[in-house]
Design a protein around this motif. Sequence first.
Motif, PDB file in Angstrom:
ATOM      1  N   VAL A   7       0.855  -1.187   0.000  1.00 62.29           N
ATOM      2  CA  VAL A   7       0.000   0.000   0.000  1.00 62.29           C
ATOM      3  C   VAL A   7       0.889   1.233   0.000  1.00 62.29           C
ATOM      4  O   VAL A   7       1.911   1.288   0.683  1.00 62.29           O
ATOM      5  CB  VAL A   7      -0.923  -0.001   1.239  1.00 62.29           C
ATOM      6  N   THR A   8       0.514   2.232  -0.790  1.00 64.78           N
ATOM      7  CA  THR A   8       1.320   3.437  -0.898  1.00 64.78           C
ATOM      8  C   THR A   8       0.415   4.644  -1.040  1.00 64.78           C
ATOM      9  O   THR A   8      -0.728   4.533  -1.498  1.00 64.78           O
ATOM     10  CB  THR A   8       2.267   3.351  -2.114  1.00 64.78           C
ATOM     11  N   SER A   9       0.936   5.794  -0.669  1.00 69.09           N
ATOM     12  CA  SER A   9       0.192   7.040  -0.856  1.00 69.09           C
ATOM     13  C   SER A   9       0.375   7.581  -2.268  1.00 69.09           C
ATOM     14  O   SER A   9      -0.325   8.515  -2.677  1.00 69.09           O
ATOM     15  CB  SER A   9       0.665   8.084   0.158  1.00 69.09           C
ATOM     16  N   GLN A  10       1.311   7.016  -3.011  1.00 70.65           N
ATOM     17  CA  GLN A  10       1.539   7.477  -4.379  1.00 70.65           C
ATOM     18  C   GLN A  10       0.496   6.889  -5.329  1.00 70.65           C
ATOM     19  O   GLN A  10      -0.068   5.814  -5.062  1.00 70.65           O
ATOM     20  CB  GLN A  10       2.937   7.050  -4.840  1.00 70.65           C
ATOM     21  N   PRO A  11       0.208   7.561  -6.435  1.00 64.50           N
ATOM     22  CA  PRO A  11      -0.730   7.002  -7.419  1.00 64.50           C
ATOM     23  C   PRO A  11      -0.219   5.667  -7.953  1.00 64.50           C
ATOM     24  O   PRO A  11       0.977   5.522  -8.213  1.00 64.50           O
ATOM     25  CB  PRO A  11      -0.764   8.075  -8.523  1.00 64.50           C
ATOM     26  N   ARG A  12      -1.129   4.728  -8.088  1.00 61.87           N
ATOM     27  CA  ARG A  12      -0.755   3.424  -8.620  1.00 61.87           C
ATOM     28  C   ARG A  12      -1.151   3.343 -10.088  1.00 61.87           C
ATOM     29  O   ARG A  12      -2.329   3.473 -10.440  1.00 61.87           O
ATOM     30  CB  ARG A  12      -1.429   2.303  -7.846  1.00 61.87           C
ATOM     31  N   GLN A  35       3.607   4.418  -8.103  1.00 62.48           N
ATOM     32  CA  GLN A  35       3.828   2.985  -7.978  1.00 62.48           C
ATOM     33  C   GLN A  35       3.392   2.331  -9.286  1.00 62.48           C
ATOM     34  O   GLN A  35       2.268   2.529  -9.744  1.00 62.48           O
ATOM     35  CB  GLN A  35       3.029   2.401  -6.814  1.00 62.48           C
ATOM     36  N   ASN A  77      10.224   1.354  -7.748  1.00 61.83           N
ATOM     37  CA  ASN A  77       8.800   1.698  -7.742  1.00 61.83           C
ATOM     38  C   ASN A  77       7.964   0.728  -8.563  1.00 61.83           C
ATOM     39  O   ASN A  77       6.786   0.976  -8.810  1.00 61.83           O
ATOM     40  CB  ASN A  77       8.592   3.127  -8.247  1.00 61.83           C
ATOM     41  N   ASP A 105      -5.190   3.288  -9.655  1.00 59.01           N
ATOM     42  CA  ASP A 105      -5.568   4.697  -9.783  1.00 59.01           C
ATOM     43  C   ASP A 105      -5.603   5.089 -11.253  1.00 59.01           C
ATOM     44  O   ASP A 105      -6.458   5.861 -11.682  1.00 59.01           O
ATOM     45  CB  ASP A 105      -4.579   5.583  -9.017  1.00 59.01           C
TER      46      ASP A 105
END
Length: 460
Positions: A7-12, A35, A77, A105
């Motif tokens: 899980v990441t706060s960056q756009p996937r 990501q 990434n 995303d």
Amino acid sequence: MDTNIPVTSQPRIVIVGCGFGGLRLAKDLADAPVQVVIIDRNNYHNFQPLLYQVATGALEADSIAYPIRKIFAGQENLFYRMADVQRVDTAHNTLETNIGSIRYDHLVLATGSLTNFFGIESIEKNAMQIKSVPNALNLRSYLFQNFETAILTEDPAERQALLNVVIVGGGPTGVEIAGSLAEMRNDVLPKDYPELDLQQMQIFIVEADGEVLGPMSKEAQVKSRAYLEDLGVQLRLSRKVQRYEEGKAYISDTEFIPTRCLIWAAGVNGSALEGLAPEVVTRNRRISVNHWNRVEGRKNVYAIGDVANMVSDDMPRGYPMLAPVAIQQAEQLARNFKRLLRGDAPLDFKYTNKGSMAIVGRNRAVVDLPGNHTFGGFFGWLTWLFVHLMTLVGFRNKAVTLISWAISYFSTDKALRLIIRPYKRSDFKDDKGKARAEHNAQTPQYTPSVPTPSAPVVGG
């Protein structure tokens, strides 16, 4: 959900497919604050333009394939999952796969293309194709199994059908495999099969248009046709194979070519995913996109390469299904993702035509460059070799391919005439209801067929 993807706060950004487009896009996003997740049913990227050389024994399969995880080793990434994508749920921003649901995303479809049999069931059921590494290996085994069976066959008509090869489609794939088979017949097979009269082996190209290499220049068409005829390939232009059954490739209601090996290289469809709105999927299964490669009606779904149908004033039918288009669309989409992250507007895609080429055989190739510059022969052949060698992924693949080519050139031999996994065509349906071919460890059994008086034989 998400199959252990962190899980990441960056756009996937999820990319489906690691062909030319998916590979380039993922690499170009290495320095972006996103990501990247690549999903592909295979754990390798394969270099499709050289599949025909695997099929004819010039190269081994691992010379043109490279592990996806090794390609992206060190790209922090990026995450790869080996999976078969079943459908997209655009309402919930998820992909349904055979290993579970994956959230996105932004979604990029780089799923490439599939063989288009134009609804001809007998051809889809019985023909060989060359769209993947397994296809190429199956074709290689099948060709040499036919030669082995021909030695044992007492029926002259059946022996002729086993020796004949019919290639449907006169585009680069059809021309290249025909030239390679002709060279193998002329220089290699007589040494392996002295019991057979290999001069009886006939190689046909059946092409619906009036010339081979239709998209290329007239000069390239004329040169390639002369090369093929010099190699002994028989051309059936402005003709179509209407059906293929019982060892007969019918080019009219009554006229047929006897063959136990029909190679279909006549057309492709896009590989659109299930779950997309019907109005964005064209008749040939490509996905309608705008000039940012964004799928019509969706804000976070994109398509690039063969599956993308981007229409412009110059290309009213969409850009051609070629590797350079996929690579350039991937490069532009990566730039646009970075612009969007900065709050800038995306830029329209503009295609730069760098030319096209096709190889027919040793010292025989044609090259079209922008500005109506065309050349062929030895220098065209060298150009083709250089461009394809440099485009291969991985130093090892480049080195092994170069050495294999050098040995083949100076010895006029193709050493990989191996039936490692004997092939038998068994009809079955996959989970999408499409006919496929299955291989197993059994030798194919043939029912001899003798031409009837009412059906004229072509080249038999």
